[in-house]
Structure formats: structure tokens, C-alpha cells
Design a protein around this motif. Sequence first.
Motif, mmCIF file in Angstrom:
data_model
loop_
_atom_site.group_PDB
_atom_site.id
_atom_site.type_symbol
_atom_site.label_atom_id
_atom_site.label_comp_id
_atom_site.label_asym_id
_atom_site.label_seq_id
_atom_site.Cartn_x
_atom_site.Cartn_y
_atom_site.Cartn_z
ATOM 1 N N LYS A 229 29.458 29.497 53.706
ATOM 2 C CA LYS A 229 29.625 30.807 54.064
ATOM 3 C C LYS A 229 30.703 31.277 54.310
ATOM 4 N N GLU A 230 31.608 30.266 55.197
ATOM 5 C CA GLU A 230 33.044 30.930 55.632
ATOM 6 C C GLU A 230 33.795 31.139 54.581
ATOM 7 N N ASP A 231 33.710 30.424 53.381
ATOM 8 C CA ASP A 231 34.624 30.629 52.127
ATOM 9 C C ASP A 231 34.439 31.760 51.202
ATOM 10 N N LYS A 232 33.050 32.012 51.410
ATOM 11 C CA LYS A 232 32.783 33.036 50.558
ATOM 12 C C LYS A 232 33.491 34.442 50.392
ATOM 13 N N PRO A 233 33.571 35.086 51.507
ATOM 14 C CA PRO A 233 34.413 36.362 51.590
ATOM 15 C C PRO A 233 35.613 36.297 51.316
ATOM 16 N N VAL A 234 36.448 34.979 51.633
ATOM 17 C CA VAL A 234 37.660 34.726 51.266
ATOM 18 C C VAL A 234 37.885 34.569 49.659
ATOM 19 N N ILE A 235 36.838 33.783 49.165
ATOM 20 C CA ILE A 235 36.941 33.708 47.572
ATOM 21 C C ILE A 235 36.778 35.080 47.085
ATOM 22 N N ALA A 236 35.684 35.992 47.579
ATOM 23 C CA ALA A 236 35.436 37.162 46.938
ATOM 24 C C ALA A 236 37.049 38.136 47.216
ATOM 25 N N GLY A 237 37.715 38.051 48.052
ATOM 26 C CA GLY A 237 38.692 38.634 48.125
ATOM 27 C C GLY A 237 39.895 38.211 47.309
ATOM 28 N N VAL A 238 39.968 36.782 46.832
ATOM 29 C CA VAL A 238 40.736 36.353 45.958
ATOM 30 C C VAL A 238 40.649 37.191 44.541
ATOM 31 N N TYR A 239 39.534 37.284 44.044
ATOM 32 C CA TYR A 239 39.022 37.681 43.112
ATOM 33 C C TYR A 239 39.271 39.317 42.844
ATOM 34 N N LEU A 240 39.075 39.975 44.098
ATOM 35 C CA LEU A 240 39.420 41.364 44.161
ATOM 36 C C LEU A 240 40.815 41.593 44.120
ATOM 37 N N ASN A 241 41.579 40.695 44.731
ATOM 38 C CA ASN A 241 42.785 40.833 44.658
ATOM 39 C C ASN A 241 43.448 40.707 43.344
ATOM 40 N N ARG A 242 43.001 39.608 42.503
ATOM 41 C CA ARG A 242 43.238 39.580 41.224
ATOM 42 C C ARG A 242 42.955 40.652 40.265
ATOM 43 N N MET A 243 41.788 41.176 40.417
ATOM 44 C CA MET A 243 41.417 42.351 39.811
ATOM 45 C C MET A 243 42.381 43.745 39.953
ATOM 46 N N ARG A 244 42.866 43.951 41.172
ATOM 47 C CA ARG A 244 43.607 44.933 41.640
ATOM 48 C C ARG A 244 44.994 44.926 40.788
ATOM 49 N N ARG A 245 45.375 43.843 40.644
ATOM 50 C CA ARG A 245 46.773 43.382 40.116
ATOM 51 C C ARG A 245 46.610 43.381 38.368
ATOM 52 N N GLY A 246 45.439 43.521 38.022
ATOM 53 C CA GLY A 246 45.295 43.450 36.577
ATOM 54 C C GLY A 246 45.299 41.923 36.194
ATOM 55 N N MET A 247 45.231 41.132 36.942
ATOM 56 C CA MET A 247 45.137 39.553 36.572
ATOM 57 C C MET A 247 43.886 39.140 36.112
ATOM 58 N N ARG A 248 43.879 38.144 35.166
ATOM 59 C CA ARG A 248 42.622 37.625 34.670
ATOM 60 C C ARG A 248 41.783 36.868 35.810
ATOM 61 N N LEU A 249 40.566 36.887 36.076
ATOM 62 C CA LEU A 249 39.844 36.115 36.988
ATOM 63 C C LEU A 249 40.307 34.666 37.136
ATOM 64 N N GLN A 250 40.014 34.170 35.875
ATOM 65 C CA GLN A 250 40.306 32.769 35.476
ATOM 66 C C GLN A 250 39.286 31.875 36.182
ATOM 67 N N ALA A 251 38.227 32.254 36.184
ATOM 68 C CA ALA A 251 36.952 31.699 37.005
ATOM 69 C C ALA A 251 36.357 30.422 36.282
ATOM 70 N N ASP A 252 36.638 29.223 36.728
ATOM 71 C CA ASP A 252 35.999 28.122 35.983
ATOM 72 C C ASP A 252 34.422 28.262 35.797
ATOM 73 N N PRO A 253 33.620 28.862 36.749
ATOM 74 C CA PRO A 253 32.147 28.735 36.559
ATOM 75 C C PRO A 253 31.748 29.536 35.514
ATOM 76 N N THR A 254 32.673 30.645 35.005
ATOM 77 C CA THR A 254 32.452 31.408 33.839
ATOM 78 C C THR A 254 32.314 30.504 32.344
ATOM 79 N N LEU A 255 33.150 29.774 32.607
ATOM 80 C CA LEU A 255 33.512 28.882 31.417
ATOM 81 C C LEU A 255 32.274 28.138 31.404
ATOM 82 N N LEU A 256 31.725 27.619 32.298
ATOM 83 C CA LEU A 256 30.667 26.581 32.421
ATOM 84 C C LEU A 256 29.539 27.296 32.101
#
Length: 344
Positions: free
Chosen positions: A223-250
Amino acid sequence: MRRIGWVVLALLLLGGSWAGYQGWRMWWKPNVAPSAEGPAYLFIRTGATFREVLDTLARQELLQDTATFRWLAVRRGYPLQVRPGRYLLTSELGNRQLLDMLQNGHQDTLVFELNAFKYKPQLARQISRQLEADSTSLRLLLADNAFLQRTYQLDTTTILTLFLPGSYRLVWNTSAHQFLDTAAAMHRRFWTPRRQQQADSLGLTPVQVHVLASIVQRETSKKEDKPVIAGVYLNRMRRGMRLQADPTLLWAIGNFGVKRVLNKDKLVDSPYNTYKHKGLPPGPITSANRQSLDAVLKPAAHRYLFFCARPDHSGFSDFAETFGQHKQNARRYQHMLDSLRILR
């Protein structure tokens, strides 16, 4: 003569009492067979006939006296009023109470537990195990793009965003269509004006929130990591970076049992490959729960752009602002995998 009259009267009263007792016995005496395992359930399928109901009662030995139940049921008109459902049979029920329950359709509700699922067939199997609705009928509806767009404003890819894991109180003979309507009602209750405002402030639609939450959910159960990880992906999206999320590959390769993502996995030709394609994938990779959704709607504010699972098996992640820091974290995790000889 007077004595004979009294005898006849006594016999009539005795006969009347006996007839009254037999009438009471047929109507009110408990007739459900007692069981050491507690109350039993009578399942009546949609379209079942009176004969099929009797066969079920007899085969499962649910009644002490099926003959009196059949006799009274016919006279009450029950053969023309068979209602499907899951009926709770307790040992104190007599024929009258049992017929009242069956004729009025007063069935017992059940708590349907919807577990998180990644693929539509998994949802269909959950439904068929707990409800009368068969998996085929649900699969047909989930594959009907026109129906989904017309009814729920979703398509065959985004329909998974409709479902919130959790408890649903339903009747056993809920149809596939009725289940979808129930899921839609719970979905609407979740999306309060406040949550909609939170999504708007992030520049995300509810569907996009569900998609991102599904990735967060596959990344961690903490639970503690979820908002932090969400923030990582939102930061990447704002910068136009690819998410590079391993679960999407799986999800793309159809194997969530992989412990170690390989470079060849990053070459898979799929719109869910977030190493190749910018932005969110077209649909969720699992049914996101409320905790994951709220983590996306209320992300942690930070400057992290990377994260990696910790090598201590705690389930938590190490976060980094730069790629150099991230490489160090990733190297420690890879060394742990090597030490355990985990190659895949």
C-alpha cells in the motif's frame, strides 16, 4: 339409542380431530430433512419444470415426505409458478412455508466475490463457478463491441475497466447481462464527483486511471509504494518518456509467472509493449482494485523517474531520480536473481 348417539358423536369428533391433525401435519409440520451439516440449498435453474424440482428434492433427499409436498403443491398451483433461484431450506420449514417461499420467489442472496483477473476468460470462469449464468453467455457479451459501446460506452478492450474486485450481493440466477449491469452500478458509485475531479486534475479519463492503476497493481502489493509508483509513471508521462512497465510485457506475452524480464521480451510486437510505445496501453492488464485506483488519483509528489524491486524480498521498491542511480538499484536486484539461479 341415546348411548349409541353419544358413541357416534364421539367417533365423529375423534375422526374430525384426526382429520384436523392430518391437515395440520401436511401443511405445518416441519418437512425439511434435518442435516448434521446445517441448512441446505435448493437450486432451481431458469426454465426448470415442476417435475425437475421434485426430482431434485428426491435425489438430494431434502424432504422427509415428498408425497405430501407434491400433493399440496399441485393443489396450490405451484407447477405453473416455478421460479428459479437458490432457496435456503431450514429444518423447521413445513410444506406451507416452503411453498410460500418457492411460489413467491423468496430466494436467498449470496455474496459473490470478484477476484482480480487479467483476461476475460478468467472472469467468465468466476461467474460460472458462483452463479447460474454460464461462461459462454458472458463471453459473447464481452465480445460484442456494439453492445458494449451502446450499453456501457466501452469497447472490447476497455470493458475490463468496468469491474471492481470485491464483494457483490446477488441472487444465484443472475444472468450475464444482469451481472454486467450490477458491475456498472458499482463502477458508477466508485466514480464520485470528487474522484472525477481528481482524475481531471491529472489530465486523465476514468478509463486511463483504470489502465494506469492496473499497472501499479501488478507492480506492487504494498500500500505504501502504490502512490509512489503511480507518481513515477505520471512523471514519465509528463516528460514524454515511455512507461517501460515490465507487467505490460508479461501481459503481452501471456506469462505473468516470469521472474526475470529479458531483452527479447522488450521486442514483442504488441500495443501493450510500453518499451516500444509511448503512453498508456490500450486497456488494463488486470482489474484494478480501489486501493490501486486511489493511489493513481492521489499520487505521491516527488521527482522519481525510476524504480526497481528491492533485493531483500520485502516486496518494496527502491526509487531513483536519475538513470545512474537506477542502474545501481537494478544491478543489486539482478545479483540477487543470479544468486538464486533465477533465469526466467
